[in-house]
Design a protein around this motif. Sequence first.
Motif, PDB file in Angstrom:
ATOM      1  N   GLU A  26      -3.668   3.081  10.302  1.00 57.03           N
ATOM      2  CA  GLU A  26      -4.074   3.556   8.977  1.00 57.03           C
ATOM      3  C   GLU A  26      -4.615   2.358   8.187  1.00 57.03           C
ATOM      4  OE1 GLU A  26      -0.945   5.535   6.913  1.00 57.03           O
ATOM      5  OE2 GLU A  26      -0.210   6.570   8.711  1.00 57.03           O
ATOM      6  N   PRO A  27      -5.877   2.389   7.783  1.00 53.82           N
ATOM      7  CA  PRO A  27      -6.440   1.241   7.065  1.00 53.82           C
ATOM      8  C   PRO A  27      -5.732   1.009   5.723  1.00 53.82           C
ATOM      9  CG  PRO A  27      -8.174   2.681   7.887  1.00 53.82           C
ATOM     10  CD  PRO A  27      -6.880   3.426   8.041  1.00 53.82           C
ATOM     11  N   GLU A  32      -0.509  -3.545   0.916  1.00 54.95           N
ATOM     12  CA  GLU A  32      -0.128  -2.156   1.181  1.00 54.95           C
ATOM     13  C   GLU A  32       0.549  -2.028   2.542  1.00 54.95           C
ATOM     14  OE1 GLU A  32      -3.709   0.026  -1.380  1.00 54.95           O
ATOM     15  OE2 GLU A  32      -3.911  -0.294   0.788  1.00 54.95           O
ATOM     16  N   ALA A  33       0.020  -2.763   3.536  1.00 60.73           N
ATOM     17  CA  ALA A  33       0.623  -2.749   4.871  1.00 60.73           C
ATOM     18  C   ALA A  33       2.027  -3.338   4.834  1.00 60.73           C
ATOM     19  CB  ALA A  33      -0.259  -3.530   5.844  1.00 60.73           C
ATOM     20  N   GLN A  34       2.209  -4.413   4.088  1.00 62.30           N
ATOM     21  CA  GLN A  34       3.534  -5.024   3.953  1.00 62.30           C
ATOM     22  C   GLN A  34       4.534  -4.029   3.358  1.00 62.30           C
ATOM     23  OE1 GLN A  34       4.283  -7.805   0.694  1.00 62.30           O
ATOM     24  NE2 GLN A  34       5.064  -9.284   2.190  1.00 62.30           N
ATOM     25  N   SER A  35       4.128  -3.339   2.296  1.00 58.50           N
ATOM     26  CA  SER A  35       5.008  -2.356   1.658  1.00 58.50           C
ATOM     27  C   SER A  35       5.348  -1.226   2.617  1.00 58.50           C
ATOM     28  CB  SER A  35       4.343  -1.797   0.399  1.00 58.50           C
ATOM     29  OG  SER A  35       4.143  -2.822  -0.566  1.00 58.50           O
ATOM     30  N   PRO A 244      -6.044  -1.534  10.113  1.00 54.97           N
ATOM     31  CA  PRO A 244      -4.741  -1.150  10.663  1.00 54.97           C
ATOM     32  C   PRO A 244      -3.802  -2.353  10.665  1.00 54.97           C
ATOM     33  CG  PRO A 244      -6.548  -0.437  12.074  1.00 54.97           C
ATOM     34  CD  PRO A 244      -7.133  -1.376  11.074  1.00 54.97           C
ATOM     35  N   PHE A 245      -2.557  -2.140  11.081  1.00 55.44           N
ATOM     36  CA  PHE A 245      -1.595  -3.248  10.999  1.00 55.44           C
ATOM     37  C   PHE A 245      -0.451  -3.025  11.974  1.00 55.44           C
ATOM     38  CE2 PHE A 245      -0.880  -0.023   7.809  1.00 55.44           C
ATOM     39  CZ  PHE A 245       0.479   0.254   7.854  1.00 55.44           C
TER      40      PHE A 245
END
Length: 306
Positions: A26-27, A32-35, A244-245
Amino acid sequence: MFLVILLFGFFPLSSALSHQYHFVNEPKTWSEAQSYCRANYTDLATLYNTDDVNALTQLGSQTGSAWIGLHDDVLNSWRWSITNSSFYGPEETTYRNWDQTPFVQPDNFRGKELCVEMLPDGSWNDIPCENNKSFVCYGVNDTYVLNTTKLSWNDAQASCRANYIDLASIRNSTENQKVHDAANGNRVYIGLNRTRLWSDGSDSSFRNWKSGQPDNANGNQLCTAVSFSDSGQWTDENCSTTRPFFCYSAFVAGLRMVVDTETDLTDLTEAEIEEIILKPFLEELIENGLPNSTTLRLRRVHRINT
């Protein structure tokens, strides 16, 4: 009397423990990825070796790239060359003497100033690590030694470590004056430099940069991504871009500790037990290789009189 302590141990995954990574297609921006990772797993992925790189590339897509947890925190990414935690007392890693005129330092001009020099007046300025400067080393018996050979910061660090202890770390104003005296009016490198940190606070020193990276183009590429088209090598990217992450899950274990003590601990509160017993135990675990973000929590205590 024996004190029996039951604990929950929270151990961020290292190469010594089984890993569990998660690819989230999910981009999102890096923040935002960290959260997302912290809400649904443990944190953004920390990597410790090439096996971890291989694990991520097998989970990810065939093209593009994905965030991992390594980033430049700007305010908190300054670290001293001497990394031994026992060298520093409370708050001694945070002493700073930045120059304030004519520009407030550190300004990280053009995103390339990641190392620190001491100016002739004893204040500090951030400069590119590739600049060739004289430098001050820290030696035995708290001595400071000037070397007027002009080297890059990395070469100066290597020279100090080969011939003394390390580049000078400055813990307080008294030591700042000692380094200033040793510099004898020269502009010199000291041991402070800016390095990327892992989101979970891990001390993993593993790096897998693509050639020429990180370049911090335009001074705003402060977050790190795994490039799938480059065999999992890393690039620095603008944290506000979306991609993504990778997240990871941590290992949680129950521990039982038996403490043999002649002191009557009957009246100690759980908070006092954590301070007197658990805190030193945790520090010893970290000194023996567990990540700095390892934590212990008291679950239950009971006493056995003998």
